[in-house]
Design a protein around this motif. Structure first.
Motif, PDB file in Angstrom:
ATOM      1  N   GLU A 244       2.632   1.807  -3.197  1.00 18.95           N
ATOM      2  CA  GLU A 244       1.566   2.648  -4.453  1.00 18.95           C
ATOM      3  C   GLU A 244       1.375   4.029  -3.908  1.00 18.95           C
ATOM      4  OE1 GLU A 244      -1.737  -0.304  -3.966  1.00 18.95           O
ATOM      5  OE2 GLU A 244      -0.705  -1.947  -4.559  1.00 18.95           O
ATOM      6  N   TYR A 245       1.406   4.167  -2.761  1.00 19.03           N
ATOM      7  CA  TYR A 245       0.789   5.625  -2.845  1.00 19.03           C
ATOM      8  C   TYR A 245       2.450   6.269  -3.607  1.00 19.03           C
ATOM      9  CZ  TYR A 245      -1.971   5.729   1.410  1.00 19.03           C
ATOM     10  OH  TYR A 245      -3.425   5.702   1.805  1.00 19.03           O
TER      11      TYR A 245
ATOM     12  N   GLU B 207      -8.298  10.059   4.280  1.00 24.35           N
ATOM     13  CA  GLU B 207      -7.781  10.135   3.102  1.00 24.35           C
ATOM     14  C   GLU B 207      -7.177   9.216   2.521  1.00 24.35           C
ATOM     15  OE1 GLU B 207      -4.477  12.676   2.298  1.00 24.35           O
ATOM     16  OE2 GLU B 207      -5.364  14.852   2.589  1.00 24.35           O
ATOM     17  N   LEU B 208      -7.188   8.020   3.057  1.00 21.84           N
ATOM     18  CA  LEU B 208      -7.222   6.520   2.643  1.00 21.84           C
ATOM     19  C   LEU B 208      -8.712   6.174   1.345  1.00 21.84           C
ATOM     20  CD1 LEU B 208      -5.879   4.042   5.459  1.00 21.84           C
ATOM     21  CD2 LEU B 208      -4.368   4.994   3.222  1.00 21.84           C
TER      22      LEU B 208
ATOM     23  N   GLU C  14       3.565  11.072  -1.101  1.00 25.06           N
ATOM     24  CA  GLU C  14       2.471  10.443  -0.219  1.00 25.06           C
ATOM     25  C   GLU C  14       3.256   9.531   0.551  1.00 25.06           C
ATOM     26  OE1 GLU C  14      -0.423  11.708   0.932  1.00 25.06           O
ATOM     27  OE2 GLU C  14      -0.138  13.018  -0.630  1.00 25.06           O
ATOM     28  N   GLY C  15       4.603   8.023   0.310  1.00 25.74           N
ATOM     29  CA  GLY C  15       5.252   7.487   1.133  1.00 25.74           C
ATOM     30  C   GLY C  15       5.894   8.462   2.167  1.00 25.74           C
TER      31      GLY C  15
ATOM     32  N   VAL D 189      -3.647  11.935   6.182  1.00 18.56           N
ATOM     33  CA  VAL D 189      -3.640  10.975   5.722  1.00 18.56           C
ATOM     34  C   VAL D 189      -4.314   9.387   5.403  1.00 18.56           C
ATOM     35  CG1 VAL D 189      -1.683   8.968   4.939  1.00 18.56           C
ATOM     36  CG2 VAL D 189      -0.320  11.087   5.008  1.00 18.56           C
TER      37      VAL D 189
ATOM     38  N   THR E 239       0.978  -1.225   0.070  1.00 20.15           N
ATOM     39  CA  THR E 239       0.295   0.436  -0.051  1.00 20.15           C
ATOM     40  C   THR E 239       0.862   1.645   0.224  1.00 20.15           C
ATOM     41  OG1 THR E 239      -2.105  -0.704   0.901  1.00 20.15           O
ATOM     42  CG2 THR E 239      -1.233   1.254   1.317  1.00 20.15           C
ATOM     43  N   ILE E 240       2.053   1.239   0.856  1.00 18.53           N
ATOM     44  CA  ILE E 240       3.166   2.938   0.144  1.00 18.53           C
ATOM     45  C   ILE E 240       3.516   2.374  -0.557  1.00 18.53           C
ATOM     46  CG2 ILE E 240       4.712   3.577   2.160  1.00 18.53           C
ATOM     47  CD1 ILE E 240       3.610   1.946   4.647  1.00 18.53           C
TER      48      ILE E 240
ATOM     49  N   PHE F   1      -3.256   0.789   6.975  1.00 22.02           N
ATOM     50  CA  PHE F   1      -3.008   0.406   5.037  1.00 22.02           C
ATOM     51  C   PHE F   1      -2.642  -0.517   5.146  1.00 22.02           C
ATOM     52  CE2 PHE F   1      -0.358   4.629   7.830  1.00 22.02           C
ATOM     53  CZ  PHE F   1      -0.782   5.208   6.389  1.00 22.02           C
TER      54      PHE F   1
ATOM     55  N   THR G  41       2.731   9.499  10.584  1.00 20.05           N
ATOM     56  CA  THR G  41       2.183  10.190   9.727  1.00 20.05           C
ATOM     57  C   THR G  41       1.371  11.277  10.040  1.00 20.05           C
ATOM     58  OG1 THR G  41       0.808   9.646   8.213  1.00 20.05           O
ATOM     59  CG2 THR G  41      -0.022   8.687   9.368  1.00 20.05           C
TER      60      THR G  41
END
Length: 186
Positions: free
Chosen positions: A34-35, A173-174, A39-40, A170, A31-32, A133, A166
């Motif tokens: 893919e951000y 916004e998932l 964003e990561g 964030v 998931t991270i 996440f 974080t």
């Protein structure tokens, strides 16, 4: 945008999460990743001793303010024989309104905490490290307003041997996130 992880990190050494995929459970790492870079970079990770993973112990050991920690609670309920799940992100200083807010959101007669073995099996994460996440895409992620508004918050990494830091926005916004007023009860 630069993130001041020190607000929540206490004595932890936090680095951008994409730099330490070894500290992330597989679904969390995916998931991270893919951000992407932007964003990561807003999500930090820090290694901890697994015996200090539980929130109160973690905060005491690493000097992280309890009001800057959020717990991810997995809740389930049944409707017409179908089990529905949700993840609830609540301030560590509160408890989830399981049979009020969560029950209504899941549209079930009764909601309860998901059994540990089920939560671990369904998420692919370690108990005590579950995070929003990398959760199953069809699960709503209910984020208490106080968590979403925090400039820096500590959450699980999917593993007991690390924590993520974080901005709360964030979490809000998932893709499956819903910011909910009054999810965490004092």
């Amino acid at each position: 945008m630069a993130v001041d992880w020190s607000l929540a990190a206490g004595t932890l050494r936090v680095v951008p999460a994409p730099e330490r995929p070894d500290l992330l459970a597989d679904p969390v790492e995916r998931t991270i990743r893919e951000y992407g870079a932007r964003e990561g970079a807003r999500i930090g990770v820090a290694e901890i001793e697994p015996e200090f993973a539980d929130t109160a112990t973690f905060c005491a050991q690493y000097g992280s303010p309890p009001e800057r920690s959020a717990n991810c609670v997995v809740v389930s309920g049944k409707r017409s024989g179908i089990t529905r799940h949700a993840a609830c992100m609540i301030p560590a200083t509160t408890r989830a309104d399981v049979n009020g807010v969560v029950r209504r959101r899941l549209d079930v007669r009764k909601a309860s905490f998901t059994a540990m073995d089920d939560a671990v099996g369904l998420t692919g994460m370690e108990y005590g490290g579950i995070t929003p996440f990398g959760l199953p895409a069809d699960w709503p992620v209910l984020v208490d307003t106080a968590v979403a508004e925090s400039s820096a918050v500590v959450v699980g990494s999917g593993l007991r041997r690390s924590k993520l830091v974080t901005p709360g926005e964030v979490l809000g916004e998932l893709p499956a996130a819903e910011v909910v007023e009054g999810l965490g009860l004092t």
